[in-house]
Scaffold this motif. Structure first.
Motif, PDB file in Angstrom:
ATOM      1  N   ASP A   1       0.824  -1.206   0.000  1.00 49.87           N
ATOM      2  CA  ASP A   1       0.000   0.000   0.000  1.00 49.87           C
ATOM      3  C   ASP A   1       0.862   1.262   0.000  1.00 49.87           C
ATOM      4  OD1 ASP A   1      -2.128  -1.763   0.119  1.00 49.87           O
ATOM      5  OD2 ASP A   1      -3.005  -0.884   1.923  1.00 49.87           O
ATOM      6  N   GLN A   2       1.855   1.315   0.868  1.00 48.46           N
ATOM      7  CA  GLN A   2       2.693   2.523   0.937  1.00 48.46           C
ATOM      8  C   GLN A   2       3.468   2.732  -0.356  1.00 48.46           C
ATOM      9  OE1 GLN A   2       5.131   2.833   4.450  1.00 48.46           O
ATOM     10  NE2 GLN A   2       3.364   2.831   5.810  1.00 48.46           N
ATOM     11  N   SER A   3       4.091   1.680  -0.864  1.00 48.01           N
ATOM     12  CA  SER A   3       4.905   1.820  -2.069  1.00 48.01           C
ATOM     13  C   SER A   3       4.055   2.186  -3.276  1.00 48.01           C
ATOM     14  CB  SER A   3       5.669   0.523  -2.326  1.00 48.01           C
ATOM     15  OG  SER A   3       6.532   0.679  -3.423  1.00 48.01           O
TER      16      SER A   3
ATOM     17  N   LYS B   1       0.848   3.566  -3.285  1.00 47.02           N
ATOM     18  CA  LYS B   1       0.082   4.811  -3.149  1.00 47.02           C
ATOM     19  C   LYS B   1       0.958   6.050  -2.989  1.00 47.02           C
ATOM     20  CE  LYS B   1      -3.832   2.707  -0.731  1.00 47.02           C
ATOM     21  NZ  LYS B   1      -4.539   2.733   0.578  1.00 47.02           N
ATOM     22  N   GLN B   2       2.069   5.917  -2.244  1.00 52.16           N
ATOM     23  CA  GLN B   2       2.861   7.122  -1.944  1.00 52.16           C
ATOM     24  C   GLN B   2       4.324   6.993  -2.344  1.00 52.16           C
ATOM     25  OE1 GLN B   2       1.688   6.842   2.154  1.00 52.16           O
ATOM     26  NE2 GLN B   2       3.724   6.214   2.848  1.00 52.16           N
TER      27      GLN B   2
ATOM     28  N   GLU C   1       7.093   6.387  -1.240  1.00 52.10           N
ATOM     29  CA  GLU C   1       7.951   6.279  -0.059  1.00 52.10           C
ATOM     30  C   GLU C   1       7.374   5.256   0.922  1.00 52.10           C
ATOM     31  OE1 GLU C   1       9.127   9.911   1.825  1.00 52.10           O
ATOM     32  OE2 GLU C   1       9.260  10.940  -0.110  1.00 52.10           O
TER      33      GLU C   1
ATOM     34  N   ASP D   1       7.711   3.794   4.860  1.00 51.46           N
ATOM     35  CA  ASP D   1       8.225   4.120   6.186  1.00 51.46           C
ATOM     36  C   ASP D   1       9.339   3.152   6.586  1.00 51.46           C
ATOM     37  OD1 ASP D   1       6.270   6.077   6.339  1.00 51.46           O
ATOM     38  OD2 ASP D   1       4.892   4.826   7.519  1.00 51.46           O
TER      39      ASP D   1
END
Length: 176
Positions: A129-131, A133-134, A136, A138
Motif C-alpha cells: 500500500d505505501q509503495s 500509493k505514496q 515512499e 516508512d
C-alpha cells in the motif's frame, strides 16, 4: 482485448520476433499460449525480452514464497485497478495457497488491517500500500519486513511490488 490501445502482435506479423524470444515467452505461460500483455509487449522486441527475463525471475526464482508474491501482485492489481492483472493472478494465488476470503479482503481499503491475514501478510500489504500509493515506504515497515523475512526476502518483496506496479501501469495505460 478488443479495446487495447495498440494493435497486439499476431502470428505472421512482420518483422517476426526472434525465435528464442517467442520460445522464452511461451515457456512462462501455461500451455505455451501467449496472453494479451505478451502480444502487446511484442510491439517492442527489446522490451519484451527484458520484461520476460525480469518478470520470469520475480515469478519463479525468488525465495519469498509464491503465495506471498501472488498476494502482493493481487493487492497491486486492486490499488491500480488492473483487472487483467487480477484475472491472471487470482487463480495463481489460490493455487499457491491463498483463499477466496483473503482475495475479497484484498479489495477493501484497509486490507492490511484484516484479521484474515497473518503478521507476515499484513507487513507485506502495508509495504504494498505505501509503495504503490505514496512511493515512499516508512523505515519501520522495512525494519518489520527484515525482522520477519530477512534482508534478501525484504528486497524481493520490494522488487515484487515495484515490478507489478510496472505491470499494472502498462496494462492500464494500454487498456490490456
Amino acid at each position: 482485448m478488443s479495446d487495447v490501445r495498440v494493435t497486439p502482435w499476431q502470428e505472421g506479423d512482420v518483422p517476426a520476433p526472434p525465435t528464442e524470444l517467442l520460445a522464452g515467452m511461451r515457456g512462462r505461460r501455461p500451455g505455451g499460449e501467449l496472453i494479451g500483455i505478451d502480444r502487446v509487449l511484442l510491439k517492442s522486441f527489446p522490451l519484451a525480452a527484458g520484461w520476460n527475463g525480469l518478470l520470469g525471475r520475480v515469478r519463479a526464482e525468488f525465495d519469498l514464497s509464491l503465495e506471498y508474491r501472488e498476494l502482493v501482485m493481487l493487492r497491486v492489481a486492486v490499488l491500480n485497478k488492473a483487472d487483467f492483472e487480477w484475472g491472471v493472478h487470482y487463480p495463481a494465488y489460490l493455487q499457491a495457497g491463498g483463499t477466496d476470503d483473503k482475495c475479497e479482503a484484498l479489495k477493501e481499503p484497509n486490507a492490511a488491517d484484516s484479521a484474515l491475514f497473518n503478521k507476515e501478510e499484513r507487513a507485506l500489504l502495508t509495504l504494498t500500500d505505501q509503495s504503490t500509493k505514496q512511493v515512499e515506504v516508512d523505515a519501520e515497515v522495512i525494519e518489520e519486513l527484515k525482522r520477519l523475512f530477512g534482508e534478501q526476502q525484504t528486497v524481493e518483496a520490494v522488487a515484487t511490488v515495484a515490478a507489478y506496479n510496472m505491470v499494472s501501469r502498462f496494462l492500464v495505460a494500454l487498456a490490456v
